[in-house]
Design an enzyme around this catalytic site. Structure first.
Site, PDB file in Angstrom:
ATOM      1  N   ASN A 111       0.817  -1.225   0.000  1.00 12.94           N
ATOM      2  CA  ASN A 111       0.000   0.000   0.000  1.00 12.94           C
ATOM      3  C   ASN A 111       0.849   1.272   0.000  1.00 12.94           C
ATOM      4  OD1 ASN A 111      -2.046  -1.834   0.108  1.00 12.94           O
ATOM      5  ND2 ASN A 111      -2.631  -1.435   2.239  1.00 12.94           N
ATOM      6  N   HIS A 157     -18.519  36.314 -29.823  1.00 12.19           N
ATOM      7  CA  HIS A 157     -19.628  35.542 -30.419  1.00 12.19           C
ATOM      8  C   HIS A 157     -19.286  35.061 -31.830  1.00 12.19           C
ATOM      9  CE1 HIS A 157     -22.026  37.470 -27.182  1.00 12.19           C
ATOM     10  NE2 HIS A 157     -21.332  38.530 -27.535  1.00 12.19           N
ATOM     11  N   SER A 278      -7.363  13.962 -48.644  1.00  8.18           N
ATOM     12  CA  SER A 278      -8.557  13.129 -48.699  1.00  8.18           C
ATOM     13  C   SER A 278      -8.342  12.047 -49.738  1.00  8.18           C
ATOM     14  CB  SER A 278      -9.753  13.997 -49.084  1.00  8.18           C
ATOM     15  OG  SER A 278     -10.755  13.201 -49.694  1.00  8.18           O
ATOM     16  N   LYS A 284      -8.155  18.652 -50.940  1.00  7.62           N
ATOM     17  CA  LYS A 284      -8.288  18.805 -49.493  1.00  7.62           C
ATOM     18  C   LYS A 284      -6.958  18.858 -48.753  1.00  7.62           C
ATOM     19  CE  LYS A 284     -12.130  17.863 -47.509  1.00  7.62           C
ATOM     20  NZ  LYS A 284     -12.919  18.755 -46.687  1.00  7.62           N
ATOM     21  N   ASN A 286      -6.738  18.690 -44.848  1.00  9.75           N
ATOM     22  CA  ASN A 286      -7.537  18.644 -43.619  1.00  9.75           C
ATOM     23  C   ASN A 286      -6.672  18.853 -42.373  1.00  9.75           C
ATOM     24  OD1 ASN A 286      -9.929  18.150 -45.021  1.00  9.75           O
ATOM     25  ND2 ASN A 286      -9.532  15.940 -45.077  1.00  9.75           N
ATOM     26  N   GLU A 291      -7.849  18.753 -35.149  1.00  8.38           N
ATOM     27  CA  GLU A 291      -9.112  18.135 -34.724  1.00  8.38           C
ATOM     28  C   GLU A 291      -8.882  17.097 -33.629  1.00  8.38           C
ATOM     29  OE1 GLU A 291      -9.973  17.307 -39.025  1.00  8.38           O
ATOM     30  OE2 GLU A 291     -12.020  17.584 -38.335  1.00  8.38           O
TER      31      GLU A 291
END
Ligand code: ARG
Length: 460
Positions: A111, A157, A278, A284, A286, A291
């Site tokens: 422990n 915003h 892609s 593309k 990406n 992400e």
């Protein structure tokens, strides 16, 4: 018994599952080096206290060093039947040195041993997070310096608000990661108390010297209460909390990269090294790394929650539930490490596109606040009234399909006769950002000062 139809299965099946649910060797072998380090410190202390003979102490140290070498070179055979790293090491030690191995566990329990090992590992992880986060801050500061004068829309915003400089925007993240560094350092300072010698939960009747083992393992002091020492996982929770907050910062920056690299924004180009193509759409590029950084935050926050929920109802002292502390921490450390490294790479390689940022400042009336401020300063109008007048002028520009800077003086005077030529000086985005010299503001001059300050604070 095994002679019944189900007996064989019953006798061995549950035992196999028991072994599987009980074993932690699959993941706690990750701190084998810390386990060995802790055992060597413990054995040396026992020798110094006259609990172990010098001879046994030496055999234990040599044996443990050999095991350390075997684990490093991959020849060590881990056994799930031996449950965890502690029993795996001890069992190999007894193969190597016989009886003396059995004396190592005097005045100690698994422990306090596991709490010590894990703390040592977490401390090392905190130090490496500190290093890599510092490198990331350095990459951000360099880009901030390079882009001190590049103007872009600042958003609230996600609507155009006021012009800011890209350098200023990047320095906002330096502040966030700087606070993260502070949190990791606080966590390190608070956790650096040694559980070893708390034994199972109550301490021990052997004349041990906990100050000696604490010092040998680089802790500031022994943990004060033996029950707390074996039950405390605050250090893991605090580390996970700091990692969760830090990952949230990474996720926000990643989200900005995702937005900024879209064709509609085109503010920034990530390097080929941090984008993917892609399989069907040849055009593309990406932002997969960004992400994934954004997503890892969810995973790290999940790790924090997992351990909070494991710990929240546990009575003192140790319970086997606490074995579930390690995987969330390992997972979070690995995930955050990837976030830091991938983001540092993206930031280092990123190419800002000042033309696109400037072009998008044509929309959204970013200097409307500058006009209102000018009405206050140049013709003494109360700000509330200036706000209203500016709103009317913005509406006029909107109807004409142009920016407020493209209106004629006559257009503006039709709204407010006191407006004069001087107004056009404050309506450019450059004039707007360079006027924002209040402390912490976005002016290029401020950015350069803050770059120098950030170097002193974080990179000195
Ligand atoms: N593998 C255990 C853990 O990770 C070690 C401590 C076991 N202690 C015990 N009393 N069974 O927590």
């Amino acid at each position: 018994g095994a002679s019944t139809i189900w007996g064989g299965r019953f006798a061995s099946g549950p035992a196999a599952i028991m072994e599987e649910i009980n074993a932690s060797i699959g993941f706690d072998k990750r701190f084998s080096a810390q386990d060995i380090q802790g055992s060597i410190a413990h054995a040396e202390m026992l020798v110094a206290q006259g609990v172990l003979s010098a001879e046994d102490g030496k055999a234990i140290r040599l044996g443990l060093e050999q095991i350390d070498a075997e684990i490093r070179d991959g020849s060590f055979k881990f056994s799930r039947a031996l449950e965890d790293i502690h029993m795996n090491v001890e069992s190999r030690l007894s193969e190597l040195i016989g009886d003396a191995a059995g004396r190592l566990h005097t005045a100690r329990s698994r422990n306090d041993q596991v709490a010590t090992d894990f703390k040592l590992w977490v401390r090392g992880a905190l130090d490496s997070v500190d290093d890599s986060l510092t490198q990331l801050i350095s990459a951000l500061v360099e880009q901030a310096e390079k882009n001190a004068e590049v103007v872009m829309p600042g958003f609230t915003h996600l609507q155009t608000a006021q012009p800011v400089t890209l350098g200023h925007h990047l320095l906002a993240y330096v502040e966030m990661f700087g606070r993260d560094l502070g949190r990791f350092r606080d966590c390190r300072a608070r956790m650096n108390e040694c559980p070893l010698g708390a034994a199972a939960l109550a301490g021990t009747s052997f004349p041990i010297d906990r100050h000696k083992t604490a010092a040998a393992l680089g802790f500031d002091r022994p943990a004060a209460n033996s029950l707390d020492a074996v039950s405390d996982r605050d250090f893991a929770l605090e580390f996970l909390s700091a990692m969760s907050i830090c990952a949230t910062h990474f996720s926000r920056l990643a989200e900005e990269f995702v937005i900024w690299t879209s064709a509609q924004f085109n503010y920034v180009k990530l390097s080929d090294a941090f984008t993917t193509g892609s399989s069907i759409m040849p055009q593309k590029r990406n932002p997969d790394a960004a992400e994934l950084v954004r997503a890892k935050a969810g995973r790290i926050i999940g790790d924090l929650n997992a351990l909070l929920i494991v710990m929240k109802g546990l009575p003192l002292a140790y319970g086997k539930d606490m074995q579930e502390d390690k995987e969330p921490v390992f997972d979070a450390v690995d995930s955050l490490g990837l976030c830091i490294a991938a983001t540092a790479g993206m930031v280092r390689d990123m190419q800002a596109n000042p033309e696109a940022m400037r072009a998008s400042l044509k929309d959204g009336f970013p200097t409307a606040t500058d006009l209102a401020d000018w009405l206050v300063r140049a013709i003494g109008m109360p700000f509330r009234r200036a706000h209203h007048v500016t709103g009317t002028i913005v509406k006029l520009a909107e109807d004409k399909g142009c920016g407020i800077e493209a209106l004629s003086l006559a257009d503006m005077q039709a709204v407010e006769p006191k407006i004069h030529e001087g107004v056009f000086e404050v309506l450019t985005v450059e004039a707007s950002v360079s006027s924002r010299t209040s402390y912490g503001g976005t002016a290029p001059a401020n950015v350069r000062e803050q770059v120098a300050r950030a170097r002193e604070r974080f990179l000195g």
